[in-house]
Each structure stands twice: as C-alpha cells, then as structure tokens.
Design a protein around this motif. Sequence first.
Motif, mmCIF file in Angstrom:
data_model
loop_
_atom_site.group_PDB
_atom_site.id
_atom_site.type_symbol
_atom_site.label_atom_id
_atom_site.label_comp_id
_atom_site.label_asym_id
_atom_site.label_seq_id
_atom_site.Cartn_x
_atom_site.Cartn_y
_atom_site.Cartn_z
ATOM 1 N N THR A 25 0.896 -1.233 0.162
ATOM 2 C CA THR A 25 -0.117 0.071 0.087
ATOM 3 C C THR A 25 0.961 1.256 -0.017
ATOM 4 O OG1 THR A 25 -1.697 -1.263 1.175
ATOM 5 C CG2 THR A 25 -1.629 1.193 1.245
ATOM 6 N N ARG A 26 0.521 1.919 -0.750
ATOM 7 C CA ARG A 26 1.424 3.384 -0.954
ATOM 8 C C ARG A 26 0.475 4.729 -0.761
ATOM 9 N NH1 ARG A 26 6.378 3.047 -3.164
ATOM 10 N NH2 ARG A 26 6.558 4.825 -1.873
ATOM 11 N N THR A 27 -0.760 4.553 -0.781
ATOM 12 C CA THR A 27 -1.717 5.638 -0.633
ATOM 13 C C THR A 27 -1.273 6.830 -1.441
ATOM 14 O OG1 THR A 27 -0.432 6.470 1.433
ATOM 15 C CG2 THR A 27 -2.315 4.957 1.678
ATOM 16 N N ILE A 325 10.547 -0.878 -3.531
ATOM 17 C CA ILE A 325 10.365 0.502 -3.512
ATOM 18 C C ILE A 325 11.542 1.419 -4.314
ATOM 19 C CG2 ILE A 325 9.888 2.801 -2.168
ATOM 20 C CD1 ILE A 325 8.365 0.883 -0.290
ATOM 21 N N SER A 326 12.749 1.186 -3.749
ATOM 22 C CA SER A 326 13.863 1.943 -4.129
ATOM 23 C C SER A 326 14.761 1.365 -5.002
ATOM 24 C CB SER A 326 14.736 2.253 -2.662
ATOM 25 O OG SER A 326 14.936 1.150 -2.073
ATOM 26 N N ASN A 327 14.359 0.335 -5.423
ATOM 27 C CA ASN A 327 15.058 -0.501 -6.591
ATOM 28 C C ASN A 327 14.134 -0.866 -7.826
ATOM 29 O OD1 ASN A 327 17.978 -0.619 -5.154
ATOM 30 N ND2 ASN A 327 16.420 -1.233 -3.412
ATOM 31 N N PRO A 328 13.802 -0.174 -8.497
ATOM 32 C CA PRO A 328 12.999 -0.709 -9.497
ATOM 33 C C PRO A 328 13.486 -1.728 -10.517
ATOM 34 C CG PRO A 328 13.689 1.711 -10.270
ATOM 35 C CD PRO A 328 14.232 1.154 -8.670
ATOM 36 N N ASP A 344 13.579 5.733 1.135
ATOM 37 C CA ASP A 344 13.104 6.777 2.064
ATOM 38 C C ASP A 344 11.831 6.334 2.709
ATOM 39 O OD1 ASP A 344 12.501 9.258 3.322
ATOM 40 O OD2 ASP A 344 12.898 10.567 1.674
ATOM 41 N N ARG A 345 11.839 6.190 4.096
ATOM 42 C CA ARG A 345 10.707 5.606 4.423
ATOM 43 C C ARG A 345 9.668 6.921 4.754
ATOM 44 N NH1 ARG A 345 10.566 0.564 6.770
ATOM 45 N NH2 ARG A 345 12.432 -0.539 6.515
ATOM 46 N N SER A 346 10.120 7.916 4.899
ATOM 47 C CA SER A 346 9.172 9.353 4.910
ATOM 48 C C SER A 346 8.292 9.273 3.729
ATOM 49 C CB SER A 346 10.134 10.493 5.229
ATOM 50 O OG SER A 346 10.830 11.067 4.051
ATOM 51 N N THR A 347 8.698 8.666 2.689
ATOM 52 C CA THR A 347 7.924 8.860 1.572
ATOM 53 C C THR A 347 7.024 7.654 1.313
ATOM 54 O OG1 THR A 347 9.634 8.212 0.102
ATOM 55 C CG2 THR A 347 9.418 10.725 0.599
ATOM 56 N N PHE A 348 7.100 6.765 2.022
ATOM 57 C CA PHE A 348 6.316 5.357 2.060
ATOM 58 C C PHE A 348 4.894 5.688 1.549
ATOM 59 C CE2 PHE A 348 9.104 1.943 3.936
ATOM 60 C CZ PHE A 348 10.042 2.089 3.056
ATOM 61 N N TYR A 349 4.132 6.599 2.266
ATOM 62 C CA TYR A 349 2.736 6.574 2.332
ATOM 63 C C TYR A 349 2.551 8.130 2.133
ATOM 64 C CZ TYR A 349 3.250 2.166 4.738
ATOM 65 O OH TYR A 349 3.466 0.804 5.203
ATOM 66 N N GLY A 350 1.357 8.209 1.594
ATOM 67 C CA GLY A 350 0.622 9.621 1.613
ATOM 68 C C GLY A 350 1.484 10.660 0.756
ATOM 69 N N VAL A 351 2.435 10.658 0.149
ATOM 70 C CA VAL A 351 2.968 11.781 -0.532
ATOM 71 C C VAL A 351 2.585 11.659 -1.989
ATOM 72 C CG1 VAL A 351 5.216 12.713 -1.371
ATOM 73 C CG2 VAL A 351 5.194 11.522 0.747
ATOM 74 N N ILE A 352 1.818 12.923 -2.487
ATOM 75 C CA ILE A 352 1.411 12.904 -3.775
ATOM 76 C C ILE A 352 2.169 13.293 -4.510
ATOM 77 C CG2 ILE A 352 -0.575 13.893 -5.190
ATOM 78 C CD1 ILE A 352 -1.392 11.913 -2.791
ATOM 79 N N GLY A 356 9.723 9.665 -4.145
ATOM 80 C CA GLY A 356 9.831 8.462 -3.531
ATOM 81 C C GLY A 356 8.926 7.230 -4.099
ATOM 82 N N TYR A 357 8.701 7.546 -5.188
ATOM 83 C CA TYR A 357 7.496 6.696 -5.867
ATOM 84 C C TYR A 357 8.083 6.321 -7.208
ATOM 85 C CZ TYR A 357 2.721 5.092 -7.374
ATOM 86 O OH TYR A 357 1.881 4.306 -7.674
#
Length: 374
Positions: A25-27, A325-328, A344-352, A356-357
């Motif tokens: 889940t990445r929201t 997440i960090s190694n496509p 970067d764990r701060s960008t795992f969720y909720g960043v639009i 980090g995606y």
Amino acid sequence: MSKLFTSYDLSGVMLSNRVVMAPMTRTRTPSNTANELTALYYAQRASAGLLITEGLPISEEGRGYLYTPGLYTDEHTHAWKEVTDAVHAKGGKIFAQLWHVGRMSHVSIQPGNQSPVSSGEVPATNTTVYAWTEDGKEGPVLPSVPRALRTDEVQRVTQDFVSSARRAIEAGFDGVELMAANAFVFDQFLSSSLNTRDDQYGGSIANRQRFMLETIDALAEAIGGERVGVRISPFGRLYDLQAFDGEEETWASVASALNERTLAYVHLNYQPTITAAEVPAGFGAAFRKAYRGTLIGAGGFTRELAEAELEKGDLDLFAFGTSYISNPDLVERMKNGWPLAEPDRSTFYGVIGAKGYTDYPVFDAGNESLKTVA
C-alpha cells in the motif's frame, strides 16, 4: 545461473523469473483511482517475474485508508487497463490484490459514515488507520467500533469480490490475489477471539474459514481457479490481531482446504517480523506438505535467503517488498550483485507526486552511476 532467475510456469502464465514484487500500500492516488504515475510505477518494476498490486478495495465499504486505488467502478477499470498495458508492454505479468479491510476502517471514509463491518463487534484498539481526523484533516485515527455482518451480507461481500475480479480481468490483469492476510476481513473471521458469531460463519474452524473458502470458490467459478491466488499470514500480529484458541489447528485446516482447490498460488507471509509472533517450529515444512501447489514466500527475503529456500524446496517463488520501492531494477541488481539503494521511509505513504515513488533510479553498470528510469 541461479534458480531464482529461471522461468516458472504459474498455471499457464509464464514468469521470466521467480522474483515477485510484494503488494505494498502506498496511498498515492488522491482520487482513489489509478493514474499515470501508478502505471509508471508498476511498469518500472516489470522485470519482476510477477507484480502483485497494492491492495485494491473492492467497494467503498472495503476501504480502510485514504488514497488507495479501488477496483469497483468503470473509471477504476479503465484506469487499471492503462496500468496493465504499461506492464505488459515491458514484458511483465501482474495480478490485482483484492482487498476488504473489515474492522480496519473509520466512519469518516465509510459510506454514509456508517460503522465498518467485521465478523463481530470487537474493535481494533492498538493500531490506526489513515482517514479524516476530527478537525477535517487526513491522518492516523483509531479504527471505529465495527458491527457484525449479517449472514446475508457475508454473501454480498463475496459477490463484491467476484465483481471486482471480473473487472480485473476486463482491465487486463493476468489474475487476482485474494487478500486474506494481515488482520483484514478474512483474518477477522478466522480468529476465534474476534469471530463471535453463532451462524454458519462462526464457532468451529470449518465455519470460521467458510467465508474465505466460499469467496475463493466463487472467484474460481467466475474467472478460473488458475487465475486466483490467495495471501495468508498465519500467526500474524498486525493491526491488533491477537493469538487465539486453536490457532495452529486453524492454519493446518486452511492449508488442507486450499490444497483441495485449483489455484494459481498461495502467498504465505509467515516469517517472524516486528509485528508477527514466532511461528511454530516446522510450520513452513508442514504447510508445504499439506499444500502441494505453488507457494510464494514473503517476509524479509534477500537473494541469499531465497536461494537457500529454493534448495530446500518448500517455496517456489519469493516476494520482495520494501527493497522494490527504491530498486525498480531489483531483479537486475540481485542477479548482477549490484548494490541496493535504501528507501526513504518518509515517502512510503501519503506523498502525492513522484517523490519516493517513481523517481528512484536504476543502476548503470556502464559508468558505475545511477540513471533515472523511464
């Protein structure tokens, strides 16, 4: 060449290797609909033998977190078609994970602000969901107290899964994965502590697993069992899921019941983590003995651990999570011994947006640097 990077026949879907991108889940979708960045994100990682999407709510009722892309409307179906086309254009294979969170939701994101539903009325208290706070902002909140699904509603939820699965095939997915893990609705029915029912879906082990098995059978009838995978997490402790009486016997029964069905795979998330209990000694081997179909293992795997498990023969495919997440280009990095990038764990969720995606680079062995992936 390592067996990890050899092809595998997944019920007629030929995978280029035995590496699976785990559902995460990445929201990232503010409209709850897949978009261009979603398509790019999965296409970037298409060298995995199999991609499994993040959990896709099968209905508004099934949603527990803001900004998760659903699969229950025509708009959703069309959007996911763009994703599967992008993945297939890169030679990849992709399954849609179908998701109903049960009690792991909040009235602020439920239809009509109603209570979330579950096997009973026991709330999750030592965890949070991502919903609307009292001041109208998004953020972590305590899940709302659930209500027990009526008997006829249980069958209605099964039909919601079937409808979503049909949409998945229409959207071009190679198959679907039933999310029956991680403390969501099927786990809530399996637990003798949370399931307080006195109908045919409560009480005995056979009754508590009935909802999951009926849903699996309905999916198989609708799209073919060879296109249906199931994810389970025996002895999991995520999201306030506690130990319950008869736990080991319950999972042994589930393994036998799944073995009686023709499935694409069972996705077994059973390794101890910070949120899981210690698994009884020999459980993995016992599950393998009971279930003879394709088994995907998940839970802290590295290339070395996966190769060791392949030699033992208990697992067939291996799911990798945060490293994707960090190694496509994770397959290429592992295959060639190239270093892995830290996420970067701060960008795992909720960043639009892309940060980090879709902005993680691939490794460029030619000049020992990194380049942006397209």
